[in-house]
Write a protein that holds these residues in place. Structure first.
Motif, mmCIF file in Angstrom:
data_model
loop_
_atom_site.group_PDB
_atom_site.id
_atom_site.type_symbol
_atom_site.label_atom_id
_atom_site.label_comp_id
_atom_site.label_asym_id
_atom_site.label_seq_id
_atom_site.Cartn_x
_atom_site.Cartn_y
_atom_site.Cartn_z
ATOM 1 N N SER A 6 105.000 103.479 27.710
ATOM 2 C CA SER A 6 103.871 102.688 28.185
ATOM 3 C C SER A 6 103.635 101.444 27.349
ATOM 4 O O SER A 6 103.601 101.511 26.131
ATOM 5 C CB SER A 6 102.593 103.539 28.163
ATOM 6 O OG SER A 6 101.467 102.756 28.446
ATOM 7 N N ARG A 477 103.883 100.814 37.439
ATOM 8 C CA ARG A 477 102.539 101.225 37.032
ATOM 9 C C ARG A 477 102.103 102.418 37.859
ATOM 10 O O ARG A 477 102.690 102.719 38.908
ATOM 11 C CB ARG A 477 101.555 100.072 37.219
ATOM 12 C CG ARG A 477 101.436 99.580 38.662
ATOM 13 C CD ARG A 477 100.529 98.372 38.783
ATOM 14 N NE ARG A 477 100.495 97.831 40.130
ATOM 15 C CZ ARG A 477 99.657 98.230 41.089
ATOM 16 N NH1 ARG A 477 98.785 99.186 40.844
ATOM 17 N NH2 ARG A 477 99.675 97.684 42.279
ATOM 18 N N GLN A 487 104.433 100.052 32.868
ATOM 19 C CA GLN A 487 104.864 101.248 32.158
ATOM 20 C C GLN A 487 106.302 101.564 32.565
ATOM 21 O O GLN A 487 106.823 101.019 33.542
ATOM 22 C CB GLN A 487 103.966 102.441 32.479
ATOM 23 C CG GLN A 487 102.526 102.275 32.047
ATOM 24 C CD GLN A 487 101.785 103.595 32.090
ATOM 25 O OE1 GLN A 487 102.066 104.485 31.313
ATOM 26 N NE2 GLN A 487 100.832 103.704 33.006
ATOM 27 N N ALA A 510 104.400 111.301 28.121
ATOM 28 C CA ALA A 510 104.262 109.969 27.539
ATOM 29 C C ALA A 510 104.863 109.893 26.139
ATOM 30 O O ALA A 510 104.840 110.843 25.373
ATOM 31 C CB ALA A 510 102.795 109.577 27.472
#
Length: 548
Positions: A6, A477, A487, A510
């Motif tokens: 990200s 995104r 991202q 993530a």
């Protein structure tokens, strides 16, 4: 483990990224000037000048076999027509492009326009005379001076600060002559300094340009072929001594290049090589008998190692120099061109921390890698370096060089691509803008054993890789995020549970980018199966930057 990467995690928020329309305007509102390649002797010149686009808009068809085993044609319309359809550019011919430009008021011609610099018109003799009366003998430096004037005219009439140059074969050398020499040499008529090429040209894209020259075999009548093809005054155009004269300010005909001079280098003071993209062809067979002059490790005319500018962006595609299966009239060529000119982001993938196994006690082991880069929604491969195409990544040489220059974390380049804004350029089956673009990188590692100067096949299994995997990357995104947020998600195919097409994004776990100047970087560990071949510390380094 699959990972999501990200910009927000790295501390880059919406204010740090250009809005969609701003990013699009920065990249696309420049005029495009096309330059063709060498046309050969006078008969070839006349043939090319009969075409209003100098052969640069030829299309192609490819046959695919459908599910019912019936052959189906896939049609590529040609690059000029595609730029008009996809990007809204205009091709303003009006009988004579140069005369039309000259007749218009300054700043009134649309910047989003395509122009073909018809430099061969001065050498044509189709009707017994050229545009200057008596046909001229083609001279590359004179053509580059006319290109400089033409670019200035396009800038004046469109109001655009710069142009994009798109060139095939010798046209790339013509562009470089203008940028490297002509624009840095005072105007001989007035003595006034010219405007530097770096202030005139935004980006340079070349198809199969012999940036390092062309070398011919001396046997089998190939020297006679070269003379017939290039003419008595053209056969030396692609040798380093001649190239030095037309690429170097102040150099005169016959001057010997200094020690260490390389034809495929652009001096940093002349132009930023990060604004150059070289498409390298690897299909020699489809160019015909000409391939025998330079060998199979070529596009049929230009050797693979001579087809790019050092340190510039490049992609390898299995296309020939020209013709029916040529670089210019290919989907592969167009998609690389489109993304380089209009992409909002640049993504680079490198190998980091490679530690190759020790050599066997007898003989030597040559380690190579194959790379393929694909983009969702396209029927072609954007970049491929394969052993079968004579251009695998030589891991021993690359790892040794980069570790020697940059230390144990030296980067071995694998692929670079440019991303179109998915919300601008991609739509789903319902016509809605897509939130993410998808790319895949296929990586294969294999080895060859050599003993006594020959390959040793006793333990060899042909086409069996030591290790292979596919990395899937989504860039875009979340559906509920602002359009300026970016991202990326990455996953190895072996880790994906389920059908890949049904997973978008490919993962939700993530991890963070690190910020390195204007670039964002994330390391992606290799699966354990790669460790015996590339080392336990080896990983992919994914780098994302704005393409400005």
């Amino acid at each position: 483990m699959a990972r999501a990467l990200s910009w927000r995690d790295a501390g880059v928020v919406a204010d740090g990224l250009p809005a969609r329309e701003d990013a699009r305007d920065m990249a696309e509102r420049q005029p495009i000037v096309y330059l063709r390649g060498y046309a050969g002797p006078p008969s070839g010149v006349d043939k090319q000048t009969d075409d209003p686009f100098y052969g640069l808009n030829s299309g192609a068809t490819h046959i695919r076999v459908g599910g019912d085993e019936v052959p189906t044609f896939y049609q590529f319309e040609g690059p000029l027509l595609r730029l008009m359809n996809d990007e809204g550019y205009q091709l303003l011919v009006r009988g004579d492009q140069q005369a039309y430009l000259a007749s218009q008021d300054d700043g009134t011609v649309p910047p989003a326009s395509i122009w073909v610099h018809r430099f061969y018109d001065y050498a044509a003799s189709t009707f017994g005379a050229s545009v200057v009366g008596v046909p001229e003998e083609f001279d590359l430096e004179r053509a580059a001076e006319r290109l400089y004037d033409f670019v200035q005219l396009v800038r004046l009439k469109t109001g655009a600060p710069k142009v994009h140059l798109v060139a095939h074969s010798m046209g790339g050398l013509l562009a470089r002559c203008m940028i490297q020499k002509v624009s840095r040499t005072p105007d001989p008529a007035t003595g006034e300094p010219r405007r530097p090429g770096s202030e005139l040209v935004d980006r340079l894209f070349t198809y199969g340009t012999p940036h390092g020259g062309i070398s011919f075999d001396v046997g089998g009548g190939l020297v006679d072929w070269a003379m017939e093809t290039f003419g008595p005054n053209g056969s030396d155009m692609f040798v380093p001594e001649r190239m030095y004269a037309y690429l170097t300010p102040g150099a005169v005909e016959g001057a010997a290049p200094p020690a260490g001079w390389r034809a495929n280098e652009i001096p940093p003071e002349a132009f930023d090589v990060r604004r150059v993209f070289c498409l390298v062809g690897t299909n020699a067979a489809d160019y015909g008998l000409v391939e025998k002059a330079v060998g199979p490790r070529s596009d049929g005319l230009v050797h693979i190692d001579n087809a790019y500018v050092r340190q510039a962006h490049r992609a390898y595609v299995h296309r020939s120099h020209s013709g029916r299966y040529g670089l210019v009239n290919s989907e592969e060529g167009y998609q690389n061109l489109r993304r380089f000119l209009f992409g909002a982001y640049q993504v680079r993938v490198d190998l980091r921390g490679v530690e190759l196994p020790e050599q066997p006690p007898t003989g030597s082991r040559i380690r190579q890698a194959e790379v393929r880069l694909s983009v969702r929604g396209l029927p072609i491969v954007m970049h491929e370096q394969l052993a079968a195409h004579h251009c695998p990544v030589q891991l021993d040489l690359e790892a040794d060089r980069h570790v020697r220059e940059d230390g144990p974390d030296g980067l071995v380049p694998l692929a670079t691509t440019f991303l179109l804004d998915p919300a601008q350029f991609h739509r789903d089956n319902r016509g809605q803008p897509l939130r993410r673009s998808r790319y895949s990188l296929a990586l294969r590692v294999f080895h060859l054993d050599e003993k006594h100067g020959q390959f040793f096949w006793q333990d060899h299994l042909e086409q069996m890789a030591d290790w292979e995997e596919n990395l899937i990357v989504d860039v875009g995104r979340h559906d509920d995020e602002p359009e300026t947020m970016l991202q990326a998600w990455a996953a190895w195919q072996s880790e994906v549970q389920g059908i890949i097409e049904d997973l978008d994004p490919i993962s939700g776990d993530a991890c963070r980018f690190t910020v390195d100047g204007g670039e964002l970087r994330a390391d992606i560990p290799l699966p354990e199966g790669a460790h015996p071949h590339l080392g336990a510390r080896a990983r992919l380094c994914l780098t994302v930057a704005r393409h400005e």
